[in-house]
Motif scaffolding. Sequence first.
Motif, short mmCIF file in Angstrom:
data_model
loop_
_atom_site.label_atom_id
_atom_site.label_comp_id
_atom_site.label_asym_id
_atom_site.label_seq_id
_atom_site.Cartn_x
_atom_site.Cartn_y
_atom_site.Cartn_z
N PRO A 42 0.21 3.53 -18.23
CA PRO A 42 0.13 3.72 -16.69
C PRO A 42 -1.16 3.47 -16.06
O PRO A 42 -2.20 4.11 -16.54
N VAL A 43 -1.28 2.98 -14.90
CA VAL A 43 -2.36 2.65 -14.39
C VAL A 43 -2.41 3.31 -12.86
O VAL A 43 -1.28 3.19 -12.18
N GLU A 44 -3.37 4.13 -12.52
CA GLU A 44 -3.35 4.74 -11.30
C GLU A 44 -3.66 3.74 -10.22
O GLU A 44 -4.62 3.03 -10.29
N GLY A 45 -2.92 3.76 -9.00
CA GLY A 45 -3.41 3.04 -8.04
C GLY A 45 -2.57 3.37 -6.75
O GLY A 45 -1.32 3.98 -6.79
N VAL A 69 0.13 -9.33 -11.55
CA VAL A 69 0.49 -7.92 -10.59
C VAL A 69 -0.83 -7.26 -11.17
O VAL A 69 -1.20 -6.84 -12.30
N ARG A 70 -1.52 -6.56 -10.11
CA ARG A 70 -2.57 -5.80 -10.31
C ARG A 70 -2.48 -4.52 -9.57
O ARG A 70 -1.62 -4.55 -8.50
N VAL A 71 -2.71 -3.39 -10.18
CA VAL A 71 -2.65 -2.21 -9.59
C VAL A 71 -3.85 -1.43 -9.59
O VAL A 71 -4.59 -1.23 -10.45
N GLU A 100 0.85 -1.10 0.06
CA GLU A 100 -0.01 -0.07 0.04
C GLU A 100 0.80 1.26 0.01
O GLU A 100 1.94 1.27 0.86
N LEU A 101 0.79 2.13 -0.84
CA LEU A 101 1.49 3.33 -1.01
C LEU A 101 0.78 4.29 -0.14
O LEU A 101 -0.20 4.39 0.35
N SER A 102 1.68 5.41 0.14
CA SER A 102 1.06 6.64 1.01
C SER A 102 0.28 7.39 0.44
O SER A 102 -0.52 8.07 0.90
N GLU A 103 0.50 7.39 -1.12
CA GLU A 103 -0.29 8.06 -1.96
C GLU A 103 -0.48 7.50 -3.28
O GLU A 103 0.55 6.72 -3.61
N PRO A 104 -1.52 7.70 -4.07
CA PRO A 104 -1.62 7.43 -5.38
C PRO A 104 -0.54 7.57 -6.18
O PRO A 104 -0.03 8.47 -6.27
N ALA A 105 -0.23 6.51 -7.30
CA ALA A 105 0.82 6.65 -8.13
C ALA A 105 0.37 6.25 -9.42
O ALA A 105 -0.64 5.38 -9.61
N MET A 106 0.89 6.58 -10.59
CA MET A 106 0.87 6.03 -11.94
C MET A 106 1.94 5.27 -12.06
O MET A 106 3.09 5.52 -12.03
N VAL A 107 1.46 3.83 -12.33
CA VAL A 107 2.54 2.85 -12.20
C VAL A 107 2.44 2.23 -13.95
O VAL A 107 1.38 1.83 -14.30
N LYS A 108 3.53 2.34 -14.45
CA LYS A 108 3.62 1.46 -15.67
C LYS A 108 4.58 0.37 -15.81
O LYS A 108 3.86 -0.60 -16.47
N THR A 109 5.47 0.28 -15.07
CA THR A 109 6.14 -1.12 -14.68
C THR A 109 6.20 -1.37 -13.31
O THR A 109 6.81 -0.63 -12.48
#
Length: 238
Positions: free
Chosen positions: A210-213, A170-172, A140-149
């Motif tokens: 990128p997927v936001e999560g 892997v799911r985001v 769990e991240l402290s804030e949302p991020a755009m994750v591509k890889t």
Amino acid sequence: MKLLTRMAIWAYLMTWAASSIVYNLVGHPHQSPSFKEDINTKTKMICAFQCRSRLCTAFSFEDGLCRMYNIGEGDGTYPSSNVASYKTSQDNFFEAASITRSSVYIYNNVPYDGENAIDGDVTTYFHSAVNDMNPWWCLELSEPAMVKTVRLFPSIKLLFHIRRFNNIEVRVGMNPPNGGDATMNPLLGYYAGPYDNSSCCSVDITSATPVEGRYIHIRRISVPGDETLVFVEMQIFS
């Protein structure tokens, strides 16, 4: 589970003025911040991305204000994906809030726990318990991020570790997973394997966009007699 308060993953920090922190992009020498540009962004991660795209070398973020320094003096690149540069180049800006996992393997009273996968130490690794038929690990991240890889470093300590690094999902997303069920979040990617170490130490699981999560969920789809999820480190790239 242990709360990883303010634990930075691959971030290099230095204090710049009493009320702000300047984050240096990886691979750049320490230098006095100058030539600043201010823009408004929603998160520190987006600020870091904007800094990299403008070839700046450092940035600060506070209350929606993204301040970028030394624009045009950076190269906007990351180091190559080998273990040596990973150990010496801390190049991500995401922070962990907590880690959960399906189980943990304990050997000689030593737990191979989930925190090992983000401790920056390639001599440690996460290992789910033997006979865990639905092994998973979640950050769990402290804030949302755009994750591509999502980059995973498989364990090559033992041959069966290598053989079992396959069928990785892997799911985001923004929704808290329900244990091993993260289907409420988008699929970032799937690694079928088998892993042969030809990529020199890491496997990239990448989405076309990128997927936001806030939740990074890693699950191994196991079959009887071939259980467990084992990996050394995990990195996130936008």
